[in-house]
Design a protein around this motif. Structure first.
Motif, PDB file in Angstrom:
ATOM      1  N   ASP A  74       0.733  -1.195  -0.101  1.00  0.00           N
ATOM      2  CA  ASP A  74      -0.070  -0.216  -0.153  1.00  0.00           C
ATOM      3  C   ASP A  74       0.779   1.363  -0.065  1.00  0.00           C
ATOM      4  OD1 ASP A  74      -2.863   0.970   0.670  1.00  0.00           O
ATOM      5  OD2 ASP A  74      -1.578   2.312   1.718  1.00  0.00           O
ATOM      6  N   PHE A  76       0.068   4.355   0.695  1.00  0.00           N
ATOM      7  CA  PHE A  76      -0.239   5.356   1.592  1.00  0.00           C
ATOM      8  C   PHE A  76       0.568   4.891   2.869  1.00  0.00           C
ATOM      9  CE2 PHE A  76      -4.092   6.365  -0.953  1.00  0.00           C
ATOM     10  CZ  PHE A  76      -3.766   7.659  -1.057  1.00  0.00           C
ATOM     11  N   TYR A  77       0.648   3.570   3.117  1.00  0.00           N
ATOM     12  CA  TYR A  77       1.364   2.673   4.290  1.00  0.00           C
ATOM     13  C   TYR A  77       2.675   3.399   4.069  1.00  0.00           C
ATOM     14  CZ  TYR A  77       2.606  -0.038   8.043  1.00  0.00           C
ATOM     15  OH  TYR A  77       3.203  -0.457   9.221  1.00  0.00           O
ATOM     16  N   ARG A 131      -4.111   1.706  11.550  1.00  0.00           N
ATOM     17  CA  ARG A 131      -4.994   2.348  12.328  1.00  0.00           C
ATOM     18  C   ARG A 131      -4.204   3.087  13.685  1.00  0.00           C
ATOM     19  NH1 ARG A 131     -10.454  -0.955  11.421  1.00  0.00           N
ATOM     20  NH2 ARG A 131     -10.919  -0.063   9.287  1.00  0.00           N
ATOM     21  N   ALA A 183      -1.711  11.241   8.666  1.00  0.00           N
ATOM     22  CA  ALA A 183      -2.878  11.345   7.575  1.00  0.00           C
ATOM     23  C   ALA A 183      -2.862  10.075   6.619  1.00  0.00           C
ATOM     24  CB  ALA A 183      -2.902  12.862   6.920  1.00  0.00           C
ATOM     25  N   LEU A 184      -1.652  10.002   6.240  1.00  0.00           N
ATOM     26  CA  LEU A 184      -1.312   8.799   5.283  1.00  0.00           C
ATOM     27  C   LEU A 184      -1.653   7.383   5.786  1.00  0.00           C
ATOM     28  CD1 LEU A 184       2.287  10.439   3.892  1.00  0.00           C
ATOM     29  CD2 LEU A 184      -0.131   9.908   2.320  1.00  0.00           C
ATOM     30  N   ARG A 186      -3.818   6.948   8.048  1.00  0.00           N
ATOM     31  CA  ARG A 186      -5.439   6.866   8.220  1.00  0.00           C
ATOM     32  C   ARG A 186      -5.922   6.534   6.944  1.00  0.00           C
ATOM     33  NH1 ARG A 186      -9.554  11.329   8.529  1.00  0.00           N
ATOM     34  NH2 ARG A 186     -10.936  10.401   9.314  1.00  0.00           N
ATOM     35  N   GLN A 187      -5.395   6.997   5.562  1.00  0.00           N
ATOM     36  CA  GLN A 187      -5.716   6.703   4.362  1.00  0.00           C
ATOM     37  C   GLN A 187      -5.672   5.428   4.086  1.00  0.00           C
ATOM     38  OE1 GLN A 187      -7.706   8.660   2.555  1.00  0.00           O
ATOM     39  NE2 GLN A 187      -7.874   7.179   1.006  1.00  0.00           N
ATOM     40  N   ARG A 190      -7.934   3.090   6.033  1.00  0.00           N
ATOM     41  CA  ARG A 190      -9.239   3.218   5.323  1.00  0.00           C
ATOM     42  C   ARG A 190      -9.614   2.310   4.210  1.00  0.00           C
ATOM     43  NH1 ARG A 190     -10.858   9.530   4.672  1.00  0.00           N
ATOM     44  NH2 ARG A 190     -11.518   9.879   6.779  1.00  0.00           N
ATOM     45  N   LYS A 191      -8.381   1.922   3.370  1.00  0.00           N
ATOM     46  CA  LYS A 191      -8.658   1.048   2.265  1.00  0.00           C
ATOM     47  C   LYS A 191      -8.633  -0.484   2.978  1.00  0.00           C
ATOM     48  CE  LYS A 191      -5.823   1.752  -1.033  1.00  0.00           C
ATOM     49  NZ  LYS A 191      -4.540   2.004  -1.999  1.00  0.00           N
TER      50      LYS A 191
END
Length: 193
Positions: A74, A76-77, A131, A183-184, A186-187, A190-191
Motif C-alpha cells: 500500500d 499510503f502506508y 490505524r 494522515a497517510l 489513516r488513508q 481506510r483501504k
C-alpha cells in the motif's frame, strides 16, 4: 499489515526506481560532507565517528524502508512510514548538527529523543497496523509541541540569536511532518476497512 509483493511489471519497476532513489540519497548524504571537507568548506568538520554515526542512522532507516516495502504494497502506508522515519532521522540529525533548542550542546535537546521514543513505542504497541500508526504519529506530533512549549516556558535556548523563532519554526515543521504521516496511515487504514 499483510505481506504483499507487487506482481505487475509496472509496480516492480516503480519499486526499483524508488529503492534506487532512496539508496542513492543515502549515499549522497554520506558523501556530501566528505566532498565539502575536501573542498575546504568552512564549518564542515566531520570525524570518522561522525561518518559512522550518520551511516548507522541512514542505513538503518534505509533497511527499515526496505522492510516496510516488503511487508506492505500500500503506497499510503509506505509513504506514512517513510515520513515517520524521515522525522526520526531529521530530529537526530538536526539536533546533532545545530540543535533545535539553542545549540547542539543544550541538554534540553535530549527531550526530542522522547518524541522519537513515543513514535517508536506507539508503532510497536500498534503492531505496525495502519490505524494504530495514526495514533503513534499524532502522539509524536503532540510530544513535539510539548517539548517546544516546555522550552519556551523555561527559556531554554534563549541565548540563540533567533530565539524563539528557531524553536517555533522547527516545531511547526516537524509537527506537520508527523501529522502528514498520520494522515497517510489513516488513508491506508481506510483501504483495509
Amino acid at each position: 499489515m499483510t505481506i504483499t509483493n507487487p506482481s505487475t511489471p509496472a509496480a516492480r519497476r516503480r519499486d526499483l526506481i524508488l529503492r534506487s532513489l532512496g539508496w542513492s540519497t543515502i549515499a549522497a548524504l554520506l558523501l556530501a560532507p566528505a566532498i565539502a571537507m575536501q573542498m575546504g568548506a568552512e564549518g564542515v568538520v566531520w570525524t570518522a565517528g561522525d561518518f559512522v554515526f550518520a551511516g548507522i542512522i541512514l542505513v538503518g532507516a534505509g533497511i527499515v524502508c526496505e522492510l516496510v516495502a516488503w511487508r506492505s504494497g500500500d503506497m499510503f502506508y509506505r509513504s506514512g512510514a517513510v515520513l515517520g522515519l524521515f522525522a526520526c532521522v531529521a530530529l537526530v540529525w538536526v539536533n546533532g548538527a545545530v540543535g533545535i533548542i539553542g545549540s547542539e550542546d543544550e541538554a534540553a535537546n535530549l527531550l526530542y529523543l522522547g518524541v522519537i521514543g513515543i513514535a517508536l513505542i506507539g508503532a510497536v504497541m500498534a503492531r505496525f497496523e495502519a490505524r494504530g500508526m495514526v495514533l503513534a504519529m499524532i502522539g509524536a506530533a503532540l510530544a513535539q509541541v510539548v517539548v517546544a512549549v516546555a522550552a519556551l516556558i523555561a527559556g531554554w535556548g534563549s541565548t540563540s540569536a533567533i530565539y524563539p523563532r528557531d524553536i517555533i519554526g522547527t516545531t511547526v515543521i516537524f509537527a506537520l511532518i508527523w501529522l502528514l504521516s498520520a494522515a497517510l496511515f489513516r488513508q491506508a487504514g481506510r483501504k483495509i476497512a
